[in-house]
Scaffold this motif. Sequence first.
Motif, PDB file in Angstrom:
ATOM      1  N   ALA A 137      -6.732-131.023  34.707  1.00 16.73           N
ATOM      2  CA  ALA A 137      -5.403-130.803  34.142  1.00 16.73           C
ATOM      3  C   ALA A 137      -5.135-129.301  34.069  1.00 16.73           C
ATOM      4  O   ALA A 137      -6.038-128.489  34.231  1.00 16.73           O
ATOM      5  N   THR A 138      -3.883-128.958  33.845  1.00 19.22           N
ATOM      6  CA  THR A 138      -3.524-127.571  33.593  1.00 19.22           C
ATOM      7  C   THR A 138      -3.761-127.303  32.116  1.00 19.22           C
ATOM      8  O   THR A 138      -3.209-127.993  31.267  1.00 19.22           O
ATOM      9  N   ALA A 139      -4.592-126.335  31.811  1.00 22.89           N
ATOM     10  CA  ALA A 139      -4.926-126.023  30.422  1.00 22.89           C
ATOM     11  C   ALA A 139      -4.419-124.629  30.088  1.00 22.89           C
ATOM     12  O   ALA A 139      -4.666-123.672  30.805  1.00 22.89           O
ATOM     13  N   LEU A 140      -3.708-124.536  28.994  1.00 21.37           N
ATOM     14  CA  LEU A 140      -3.104-123.291  28.547  1.00 21.37           C
ATOM     15  C   LEU A 140      -3.656-122.941  27.180  1.00 21.37           C
ATOM     16  O   LEU A 140      -3.646-123.767  26.271  1.00 21.37           O
ATOM     17  N   HIS A 141      -4.167-121.726  27.027  1.00 24.50           N
ATOM     18  CA  HIS A 141      -4.593-121.299  25.697  1.00 24.50           C
ATOM     19  C   HIS A 141      -3.443-120.540  25.058  1.00 24.50           C
ATOM     20  O   HIS A 141      -2.600-119.973  25.736  1.00 24.50           O
ATOM     21  N   THR A 142      -3.374-120.562  23.747  1.00 26.13           N
ATOM     22  CA  THR A 142      -2.216-119.990  23.069  1.00 26.13           C
ATOM     23  C   THR A 142      -2.535-118.836  22.130  1.00 26.13           C
ATOM     24  O   THR A 142      -1.635-118.111  21.754  1.00 26.13           O
ATOM     25  N   LEU A 143      -3.752-118.681  21.750  1.00 27.34           N
ATOM     26  CA  LEU A 143      -4.091-117.631  20.798  1.00 27.34           C
ATOM     27  C   LEU A 143      -5.243-116.784  21.332  1.00 27.34           C
ATOM     28  O   LEU A 143      -6.089-117.273  22.070  1.00 27.34           O
ATOM     29  N   ARG A 144      -5.247-115.534  20.957  1.00 30.97           N
ATOM     30  CA  ARG A 144      -6.367-114.647  21.231  1.00 30.97           C
ATOM     31  C   ARG A 144      -6.559-113.778  20.008  1.00 30.97           C
ATOM     32  O   ARG A 144      -5.594-113.383  19.354  1.00 30.97           O
ATOM     33  N   ARG A 145      -7.802-113.483  19.734  1.00 28.73           N
ATOM     34  CA  ARG A 145      -8.099-112.632  18.587  1.00 28.73           C
ATOM     35  C   ARG A 145      -7.423-111.269  18.757  1.00 28.73           C
ATOM     36  O   ARG A 145      -7.353-110.725  19.850  1.00 28.73           O
ATOM     37  N   ASP A 146      -6.895-110.741  17.678  1.00 30.89           N
ATOM     38  CA  ASP A 146      -6.272-109.420  17.640  1.00 30.89           C
ATOM     39  C   ASP A 146      -5.011-109.304  18.491  1.00 30.89           C
ATOM     40  O   ASP A 146      -4.685-108.220  18.978  1.00 30.89           O
ATOM     41  N   THR A 147      -4.310-110.411  18.710  1.00 26.54           N
ATOM     42  CA  THR A 147      -3.023-110.355  19.407  1.00 26.54           C
ATOM     43  C   THR A 147      -1.991-111.139  18.609  1.00 26.54           C
ATOM     44  O   THR A 147      -2.332-112.006  17.811  1.00 26.54           O
ATOM     45  N   ASP A 148      -0.736-110.830  18.832  1.00 17.87           N
ATOM     46  CA  ASP A 148       0.345-111.544  18.180  1.00 17.87           C
ATOM     47  C   ASP A 148       0.424-112.965  18.749  1.00 17.87           C
ATOM     48  O   ASP A 148       0.544-113.136  19.963  1.00 17.87           O
TER      49      ASP A 148
END
Length: 83
Positions: free
Chosen positions: A47-58
């Motif tokens: 499947a297409t997997a999208l991450h949404t958060l990263r440490r130290d980013t908005d």
Amino acid sequence: LTTDYWWDNLRQPVHFHPTLQHLLTDGHHTLIEISPHPLLAPTIDDATALHTLRRDTDPWHTLLTNTAHLHTHTTHPITWTRL
């Protein structure tokens, strides 16, 4: 997401593979990982997997940037006015 959500997530087992298989069987092929440490999205091959958060980013910047990437590099239409 609340602190309680993350606490429960750490204390209770996550049934990632069975849930992923169920989603794929039901026809879902675009998945969004909501985690400050995207560990699971790169392991998904079917499947297409999208991450949404990263440490130290908005979080909104990351979500919108990755959504734009999904829109421009795949066949996933995005209704931008809803965002």
